[in-house]
Design a protein around this motif. Structure first.
Motif, PDB file in Angstrom:
ATOM      1  N   VAL B 101       0.923  -1.187   0.056  1.00 24.05           N
ATOM      2  CA  VAL B 101       0.111  -0.112  -0.086  1.00 24.05           C
ATOM      3  C   VAL B 101       0.907   1.314  -0.080  1.00 24.05           C
ATOM      4  CG1 VAL B 101      -1.826   1.134   1.235  1.00 24.05           C
ATOM      5  CG2 VAL B 101      -1.885  -1.399   1.543  1.00 24.05           C
ATOM      6  N   VAL B 102       0.583   2.174  -0.899  1.00 26.77           N
ATOM      7  CA  VAL B 102       1.224   3.359  -0.866  1.00 26.77           C
ATOM      8  C   VAL B 102       0.308   4.589   0.003  1.00 26.77           C
ATOM      9  CG1 VAL B 102       2.809   2.956  -2.775  1.00 26.77           C
ATOM     10  CG2 VAL B 102       0.564   4.484  -3.124  1.00 26.77           C
ATOM     11  N   LEU B 103       0.723   5.527   0.755  1.00 30.61           N
ATOM     12  CA  LEU B 103       0.148   6.488   1.272  1.00 30.61           C
ATOM     13  C   LEU B 103       0.445   7.806   0.741  1.00 30.61           C
ATOM     14  CD1 LEU B 103      -0.904   6.694   4.861  1.00 30.61           C
ATOM     15  CD2 LEU B 103       0.166   8.656   4.070  1.00 30.61           C
ATOM     16  N   VAL B 104      -0.627   8.634   0.395  1.00 29.34           N
ATOM     17  CA  VAL B 104      -0.253   9.965  -0.041  1.00 29.34           C
ATOM     18  C   VAL B 104      -0.766  10.998   0.802  1.00 29.34           C
ATOM     19  CG1 VAL B 104      -0.734  11.691  -2.196  1.00 29.34           C
ATOM     20  CG2 VAL B 104      -0.522   9.238  -2.474  1.00 29.34           C
ATOM     21  N   GLY B 105      -0.074  12.009   1.224  1.00 26.04           N
ATOM     22  CA  GLY B 105      -0.731  12.941   2.216  1.00 26.04           C
ATOM     23  C   GLY B 105      -0.274  12.802   3.574  1.00 26.04           C
ATOM     24  N   VAL B 106       1.078  13.322   4.098  1.00 28.45           N
ATOM     25  CA  VAL B 106       1.299  12.702   5.558  1.00 28.45           C
ATOM     26  C   VAL B 106       1.077  13.914   6.426  1.00 28.45           C
ATOM     27  CG1 VAL B 106       3.139  11.698   6.796  1.00 28.45           C
ATOM     28  CG2 VAL B 106       3.322  11.572   4.118  1.00 28.45           C
ATOM     29  N   GLY B 107      -0.177  14.012   6.878  1.00 30.13           N
ATOM     30  CA  GLY B 107      -0.526  14.688   8.002  1.00 30.13           C
ATOM     31  C   GLY B 107      -0.773  13.854   9.223  1.00 30.13           C
ATOM     32  N   ASN B 108      -1.578  14.275  10.278  1.00 32.40           N
ATOM     33  CA  ASN B 108      -1.756  13.750  11.420  1.00 32.40           C
ATOM     34  C   ASN B 108      -2.557  12.432  11.182  1.00 32.40           C
ATOM     35  OD1 ASN B 108      -1.122  15.399  13.667  1.00 32.40           O
ATOM     36  ND2 ASN B 108      -2.248  17.067  12.837  1.00 32.40           N
ATOM     37  N   LEU B 109      -3.455  12.309  10.317  1.00 34.53           N
ATOM     38  CA  LEU B 109      -4.174  11.100  10.186  1.00 34.53           C
ATOM     39  C   LEU B 109      -3.295   9.831   9.469  1.00 34.53           C
ATOM     40  CD1 LEU B 109      -7.112   9.596  10.058  1.00 34.53           C
ATOM     41  CD2 LEU B 109      -7.424  10.454   7.818  1.00 34.53           C
ATOM     42  N   ALA B 110      -2.424  10.438   8.653  1.00 31.94           N
ATOM     43  CA  ALA B 110      -1.498   9.381   8.377  1.00 31.94           C
ATOM     44  C   ALA B 110      -0.591   9.065   9.160  1.00 31.94           C
ATOM     45  CB  ALA B 110      -0.599  10.106   7.038  1.00 31.94           C
ATOM     46  N   ARG B 111       0.078   9.646  10.009  1.00 32.47           N
ATOM     47  CA  ARG B 111       0.703   9.417  11.079  1.00 32.47           C
ATOM     48  C   ARG B 111      -0.011   8.464  12.187  1.00 32.47           C
ATOM     49  NH1 ARG B 111       5.320  13.002  11.515  1.00 32.47           N
ATOM     50  NH2 ARG B 111       4.657  14.465   9.759  1.00 32.47           N
TER      51      ARG B 111
END
Lengths: 226, 226
Positions: B101-111
């Motif tokens: 899985v890749v993740l795009v958009g590293v804000g609080n939710l991503a963390r």
């Protein structure tokens, strides 16, 4: 992977005190509401069921069935008046008022939720933050000071909060839920990966993020084997 | 608030290429799986449909209907063998394998998502992080360095990632989704509050956090007016 005769999903209610409207319909009501608010923002004054369903990937016939629940709002050949439909959906969902919400467990997910503007826009106001970590107490996040769980009863009483968001680790979830229930909270949005035992009068919606990813994997998996 | 003759929810699939198993059933499969893994951890070797449904608040009859989809696994008076049922559910869900899985958009939710152990446990491995904010590129989060979106195509090709998690702001969601689709991603878990337009071969699961809170408000609201 195809099932020749799939079981139909019954309307959600298992017990006698649950609403007859299925949870899936309620979920679609929320989606319609979000879409209609967008359309109203663009100046659209009447919408057809087709228009409403299209962007959401919901068939026309389903949209009409769902909206029939709200009474006789549509006009043949004209569509639904945007403003009236928004008001009817908000009333049906119980979001034609504001709700005070407390949040327990201030980690990254909580910080993300606190910055999420959608809650405020829909009338949900997070009024207090709690964490059992002594090191966090007194810290301010988005203008709110983190308090210890022993403050919970008086804060719930003072703010009239009815809903709570639970973002603690799984192993702390039941204990935190018990404290919230004892304080008079009537609905819990649970993000902790735990099965919670609650008294019948307290409503629960659980969001298991791994379940969402599994649903996606299932759709990709099935798509690839057909 | 009661509807004397509520519309039934049809199985989810609208188009011809969708699976016949409804999304609600798939959601319950995930819940059964989670519960069974817990029971296996406690050493439980056979389970009844009642036992499985009870903790999840799902009626016995519904559990049996759902599990019938998996074939003839239960034995009258004995129950379902825990291990076999877990394996059958994992195969049906497509999680009897691992997914990159890749993740795009590293804000609080991503963390928060990166620290969420549930993904890893279910075979979902976040292999790369992307953000369009130049100030974030090169930072490491949970051992992964944040990369610029221009790296996406080659990283997707190199890792064989099929799924993506989208945690960008709403106004950046469509552009990010387009880049992911062009890179070959086949399923998107979208947390951005936006309606995404995707080609038919790409699957989408959207998690709108305000919708979850609205569902809860609805349940509390209806409970209080009956």
């Amino acid at each position: 992977m195809r099932n020749p005769d799939p079981p139909r999903d019954p309307p959600l209610p298992a017990g006698g005190s649950e609403p007859r409207l299925s949870r899936a319909s309620v979920g679609r009501f929320s989606l319609y509401l979000r879409r209609l608010e967008g359309l109203r923002g663009e100046g659209v004054r009447t919408v057809s069921s087709g228009q409403l369903g299209e962007a959401l990937g919901i068939p026309d016939t389903q949209v009409r069935k769902d909206l029939a629940y709200l009474g006789n709002l549509g006009h043949r050949g004209v569509g639904y008046p945007t403003g009236e439909l928004i008001a009817a959906l908000r009333a049906a969902l119980g979001v034609d008022r504001s709700w005070s919400v407390v949040l327990v467990g201030v980690g990254n997910l909580a910080r993300a939720l606190l910055r999420y503007r959608g809650f405020q826009q829909q009338g949900f106001h997070i009024v207090a933050l709690f964490d059992s970590d002594r090191g966090k107490i007194g810290q301010r996040v988005e203008g709110l000071a983190i308090q210890g769980p022993e403050q919970l009863p008086q804060v719930v009483a003072a703010t009239g909060a009815e809903l709570a968001i639970l973002t603690v680790p799984g192993e702390q979830a039941q204990e935190a839920a018990d404290v919230l229930v004892a304080a008079g909270i009537r609905g819990l949005l649970n993000f902790a990966p735990a099965v919670l035992r609650l008294p019948a009068h307290v409503r629960l919606v659980s969001v298991d993020l791994a379940v969402q990813l599994e649903q996606l994997a299932f759709l990709v998996h099935v798509g690839s084997t057909e």
